[in-house]
Design an enzyme around this catalytic site. Structure first.
Site, short mmCIF file in Angstrom:
data_model
loop_
_atom_site.label_atom_id
_atom_site.label_comp_id
_atom_site.label_asym_id
_atom_site.label_seq_id
_atom_site.Cartn_x
_atom_site.Cartn_y
_atom_site.Cartn_z
CB SER A 186 -90.11 54.86 37.06
OG SER A 186 -89.84 56.14 36.51
CG HIS A 214 -92.49 51.15 37.75
ND1 HIS A 214 -91.47 50.35 37.29
CD2 HIS A 214 -92.52 52.22 36.93
CE1 HIS A 214 -90.90 50.92 36.24
NE2 HIS A 214 -91.53 52.05 36.00
CE LYS A 245 -92.54 50.38 33.44
NZ LYS A 245 -93.18 50.81 32.18
#
Length: 399
Positions: A186, A214, A245
């Site tokens: 990340s 991610h 996210k």
């Protein structure tokens, strides 16, 4: 004579020390919905530090799904999943996530952090015949989960397959070996070498657990994540994902084979001891999965913006490390300089991009982490490149 001091004076001293070292984080306040342009602390700014990769956080279809769920199911789940907190919406979401990830089953948690905490602690809880083999730069939730589990662990060097092989050799006599890695790291945007990890896992009869927080919504077919990107569905045992996210909502989940997921439901502490994910969030997440299943248009836009931003910054002379992802670490190295850079971006250029400093990254590795989204326009990316270049000259970073 003993001087009387306040019991909490040391906290004030610690805060002052953080400020002197350039490690104090200024927490800014958003006053509008998450998006490419937002109002922060009363000022309209270009948002370059959100994980809202696909711009779904304020998508009309997702908002409508959340509102309908409130009308149909109320606001709160009212209980933990194992007592009275499992609603039909939870099972619908879990089924959709399992199909989306091309796995047999999935279990939903209140956050990605809780998903790692629940799954890894369930696997390792009090076991002395299990060892975690953990990537050096794994997310804090993985580190905390292994601590909670109490099982032995060894750490291998970042993306170093020779060191992973060495560590697996050292622990080969353990009955259960669990290799744990982020899929996308990340802070740097580089990818775990999953094909090589899987080969070593098979050689040493180890389980593979991937935190794909991610990766999903960004990599793979329609954003199915890094395991899909490498076509390793039948060779990776557990995939953890977050709904906060690219999906634009909140929550986390773990996907895998049916029996393994059932075991996590029976032993995952956040699943057992914390109230279930709330109905409007679950419904919003269902809508987000459906949007990704139907079209990959937003993913294409995200990558178009990423290429404009990263090429422009590299051409200007910035070090972006080894990112292979929209995560764009603009390396400034010095903590105080990075804090000043972030402040001046906000004050002088109307760009919201927070400084990333120790302990989030090692000392001397401070950076501005930029995160483009599908909701940005190409001209936004060009403005960021021009602003960074001009400010770098002003502060003496570029001579």
């Amino acid at each position: 004579m003993v001087l009387s001091v306040g019991r909490l004076d040391w906290i004030t001293e610690e805060l002052e020390n953080l400020k002197k070292q350039g490690l104090y984080v200024t927490i800014r306040k958003l006053q509008t919905a998450q998006g490419p342009w937002v109002v922060v602390d009363g000022k309209r700014v270009l948002n370059m530090c959100s994980n809202n990769y696909l711009g779904l956080a304020a998508h009309p279809r997702i908002k409508e799904a959340a509102i309908k769920a409130i009308l149909d199911y109320g606001v709160g789940a009212g209980a933990v999943r194992t007592i009275a907190g499992t609603m039909e919406l939870h099972e619908i979401l879990e089924d959709k996530l399992a199909r989306f990830k091309r796995r047999e089953a999935a279990v939903v948690f209140q956050s990605g952090y809780n998903a790692n905490l629940g799954a890894l602690s369930a696997l390792g809880w009090g076991r002395k015949d299990l060892v975690f083999v953990s990537e050096e730069l794994n997310h804090a939730s993985i580190i905390d989960a292994m601590r909670l589990a109490g099982a032995p662990k060894v750490i291998y060097k970042h993306v170093d397959m020779e060191d992973l092989k060495k560590k697996l050799e050292e622990v080969k006599d353990y009955r259960i070996k669990v290799i744990v890695t982020d899929g996308v790291f990340s802070m740097d945007g580089d990818l775990a070498p999953l094909p090589e990890i899987v080969e070593l896992a098979e050689q040493y009869n180890a389980i593979v657990y991937v935190d794909d927080a991610h990766g999903e919504g960004v990599l793979g077919d329609h954003g199915r994540g890094i395991v899909d990107y490498y076509k390793l569905h039948d060779r990776v045992d557990f995939e953890m994902g977050t709904l906060s996210k690219a999906f634009g909502v909140i929550g986390g989940y773990v996907a895998g084979d049916r029996e393994s997921i059932e075991f996590i439901k029976q032993r995952g502490r956040p699943f057992l001891f914390s109230s279930a994910m709330n109905p409007p969030d679950v419904a919003a997440a269902i809508a987000a999965v459906e949007i990704l299943e139907e079209s990959d248009e937003l993913i294409k836009k995200l990558w178009e913006n990423t290429h404009i931003l990263q090429k422009g910054l590299r051409d200007a002379g910035f070090d972006l490390g080894n990112t292979k992802h929209p995560i764009t670490p603009v390396m400034l190295y010095d903590e105080k300089l990075t804090q000043e850079f972030s402040r001046r971006l906000f004050d002088e250029y109307n760009i919201f991009a927070q400084a990333i400093v120790y302990p989030t990254v090692p000392k001397g590795k401070a950076r501005i982490r930029l995160e483009p989204s599908a909701a940005h326009k190409p001209e936004d990316m060009k403005y960021v490149v021009d602003s960074f270049t001009e400010l770098a000259r002003k502060v003496g970073f570029f001579k």
